[in-house]
Design a protein around this motif. Structure first.
Motif, mmCIF file in Angstrom:
data_model
loop_
_atom_site.group_PDB
_atom_site.id
_atom_site.type_symbol
_atom_site.label_atom_id
_atom_site.label_comp_id
_atom_site.label_asym_id
_atom_site.label_seq_id
_atom_site.Cartn_x
_atom_site.Cartn_y
_atom_site.Cartn_z
ATOM 1 N N TRP A 204 0.838 -1.204 0.000
ATOM 2 C CA TRP A 204 0.000 0.000 0.000
ATOM 3 C C TRP A 204 0.869 1.249 0.000
ATOM 4 C CZ3 TRP A 204 -4.452 -1.558 -1.392
ATOM 5 C CH2 TRP A 204 -5.063 -2.702 -0.851
ATOM 6 N N LEU A 205 0.360 2.302 -0.656
ATOM 7 C CA LEU A 205 1.030 3.600 -0.666
ATOM 8 C C LEU A 205 0.302 4.631 0.184
ATOM 9 C CD1 LEU A 205 2.145 4.061 -4.385
ATOM 10 C CD2 LEU A 205 3.597 4.371 -2.376
ATOM 11 N N GLY A 206 -1.024 4.705 0.039
ATOM 12 C CA GLY A 206 -1.781 5.705 0.781
ATOM 13 C C GLY A 206 -3.263 5.462 0.682
ATOM 14 N N GLY B 135 6.985 14.862 -4.408
ATOM 15 C CA GLY B 135 6.287 15.867 -3.618
ATOM 16 C C GLY B 135 4.829 16.046 -3.999
ATOM 17 N N GLY B 136 4.049 16.501 -3.015
ATOM 18 C CA GLY B 136 2.680 16.932 -3.285
ATOM 19 C C GLY B 136 1.591 15.956 -2.944
ATOM 20 N N TRP B 137 1.735 14.705 -3.301
ATOM 21 C CA TRP B 137 0.596 13.794 -3.172
ATOM 22 C C TRP B 137 0.214 13.527 -1.719
ATOM 23 C CZ3 TRP B 137 0.931 8.993 -0.746
ATOM 24 C CH2 TRP B 137 2.210 8.456 -0.558
ATOM 25 N N SER B 138 1.180 13.538 -0.803
ATOM 26 C CA SER B 138 0.875 13.220 0.593
ATOM 27 C C SER B 138 0.094 14.330 1.285
ATOM 28 C CB SER B 138 2.164 12.934 1.370
ATOM 29 O OG SER B 138 3.028 14.056 1.334
ATOM 30 N N GLU B 139 -0.077 15.485 0.592
ATOM 31 C CA GLU B 139 -0.861 16.569 1.188
ATOM 32 C C GLU B 139 -2.363 16.301 1.103
ATOM 33 O OE1 GLU B 139 0.353 20.095 -0.800
ATOM 34 O OE2 GLU B 139 2.471 19.889 -0.246
ATOM 35 N N THR B 140 -2.774 15.509 0.126
ATOM 36 C CA THR B 140 -4.202 15.193 -0.033
ATOM 37 C C THR B 140 -4.519 13.733 0.239
ATOM 38 O OG1 THR B 140 -3.840 14.831 -2.407
ATOM 39 C CG2 THR B 140 -4.548 17.025 -1.722
ATOM 40 N N LEU B 141 -3.496 12.925 0.421
ATOM 41 C CA LEU B 141 -3.695 11.499 0.671
ATOM 42 C C LEU B 141 -2.870 11.095 1.886
ATOM 43 C CD1 LEU B 141 -5.336 9.507 -1.218
ATOM 44 C CD2 LEU B 141 -3.118 8.545 -1.835
ATOM 45 N N GLU B 142 -3.443 10.263 2.737
ATOM 46 C CA GLU B 142 -2.719 9.805 3.924
ATOM 47 C C GLU B 142 -1.732 8.712 3.536
ATOM 48 O OE1 GLU B 142 -3.566 7.112 7.933
ATOM 49 O OE2 GLU B 142 -5.253 7.939 6.779
ATOM 50 N N PRO B 143 -0.425 8.943 3.668
ATOM 51 C CA PRO B 143 0.555 7.905 3.328
ATOM 52 C C PRO B 143 0.433 6.715 4.283
ATOM 53 C CG PRO B 143 1.595 10.070 3.474
ATOM 54 C CD PRO B 143 0.219 10.195 4.072
ATOM 55 N N LEU B 144 0.692 5.538 3.766
ATOM 56 C CA LEU B 144 0.683 4.316 4.560
ATOM 57 C C LEU B 144 2.060 3.675 4.523
ATOM 58 C CD1 LEU B 144 -2.701 2.761 3.339
ATOM 59 C CD2 LEU B 144 -2.284 3.919 5.525
ATOM 60 N N GLU B 145 2.434 3.042 5.607
ATOM 61 C CA GLU B 145 3.701 2.310 5.619
ATOM 62 C C GLU B 145 3.581 1.098 4.692
ATOM 63 O OE1 GLU B 145 6.603 3.137 6.977
ATOM 64 O OE2 GLU B 145 5.596 5.026 7.489
ATOM 65 N N CYS B 146 4.638 0.846 3.945
ATOM 66 C CA CYS B 146 4.624 -0.249 2.972
ATOM 67 C C CYS B 146 5.130 -1.540 3.606
ATOM 68 C CB CYS B 146 5.490 0.100 1.767
ATOM 69 S SG CYS B 146 5.444 -1.143 0.460
ATOM 70 N N GLU B 147 4.258 -2.531 3.692
ATOM 71 C CA GLU B 147 4.618 -3.867 4.143
ATOM 72 C C GLU B 147 4.257 -4.834 3.012
ATOM 73 O OE1 GLU B 147 3.329 -7.186 7.503
ATOM 74 O OE2 GLU B 147 2.674 -5.105 7.709
#
Length: 298
Positions: A126-128, A185-197
């Protein structure tokens, strides 16, 4: 008994063939399959509606629908950007299908990893997460920034499943791309980042120890038989060990619209009818052939 395929379902994380009427046949590894296509392939309709003219459709079409029903099927489709006001949360993912074959995509959060199983992703992370349009924008931004596609042809996916690198190497490729994605840059401002497992589906699909791929079914035909032992199921593909020892792949999307009957489980007659493959097969690295050799359905 007549059977009409509605394609594969990965609901619950296990593969099964759906049939008209709602029945599901589990696709366990080692199962013996044998069926015959009968008559003319006809459009099964779309979104629960039968095709009004029961249109004949080409045998090699993986969609298996007439143009009108195909348009109806894509109505309100997230993939086609026609359903943009979905209030549910979505997730952006990285899906790995083979060395150098990773894509960015989105799926409804409530579906969990089902979309990845449907696509045949061997490894994913997962990314976000966030609203649909934010997820869609992130998908496009990362696709361009990372130089990865939004889709990978099934022909390429099949070709590499029989000689995959070890699981740690698969996970490492996903993690490396994830780190690059987080630097964009930029995408994490509108999407919640998730840790990648990284999650690995090789065992779920049954890919470990697959013999070399010998060929792929190109279409079903009237009277044509498919028979063999199920070695693996990945996405829509059945990897079968045919009676003659070949490892062949059947894309179950080719089954839609055909009436299917049991081909029996016997040894066949003196001419070989009742066993084996008798549908066109594209031999790996060679043009398609139509074997003359001719097995319980589900």
């Amino acid at each position: 008994m007549e059977w009409w395929s509605r394609g594969i379902t990965w609901a619950g994380g296990e593969p099964g063939l759906r049939w008209r009427g709602g029945r599901v046949s589990p696709l366990g590894q080692g199962r013996e399959l044998a069926f015959r296509a009968v008559g003319v392939r006809r459009c099964p309709g779309a979104r629960g509606n039968p095709c009004p003219i029961a249109a004949a459709v080409p045998g090699r079409a993986t969609g298996g629908r007439c143009p009108e029903c195909a348009r109806l099927d894509r109505a309100h489709s997230v993939a086609a950007d026609t359903f943009l006001d979905d209030p549910r949360p979505y997730r952006v993912y990285l899906a790995w299908f083979g060395p150098g074959m990773t894509k960015v995509g989105i799926t409804g959060e409530e579906r969990g990893p089902v979309r990845l199983l449907e696509q045949g992703a061997v490894t994913f992370g997962w990314l976000g997460r966030g609203p649909l349009m934010a997820a869609r924008r992130t998908e496009e931004v990362l696709r361009q920034a990372l130089g990865v596609p939004d889709r990978i042809a099934y022909e390429r996916k099949r070709a590499v499943r029989h000689a995959l690198p070890p699981a740690p190497e698969r996970a490492a490729e996903v993690l490396a791309l994830y780190r690059r994605a987080r630097e964009v840059g930029g995408w994490s401002e509108t999407l919640e980042p998730l840790e990648c497992e990284p999650y690995d589906h090789a065992a779920v699909f049954g890919l470990d120890g697959l013999p070399p791929l010998d060929g792929t079914v190109t279409e079903l035909t009237d009277g044509g038989v498919v028979a063999g032992r199920l070695l693996a199921t990945a996405g829509p593909d059945l990897h079968l060990l045919a009676p003659d020892g070949r490892c062949l792949v059947l894309d179950t999307r080719l089954m839609g619209g055909w009436m299917l009957q049991s081909a029996g489980g016997g040894e066949g007659d003196e001419h070989g009818h009742g066993r084996g493959f008798s549908v066109p097969v594209a031999v790996t690295g060679a043009p398609a052939v139509d074997p003359s050799a001719q097995g319980e359905l589900f």
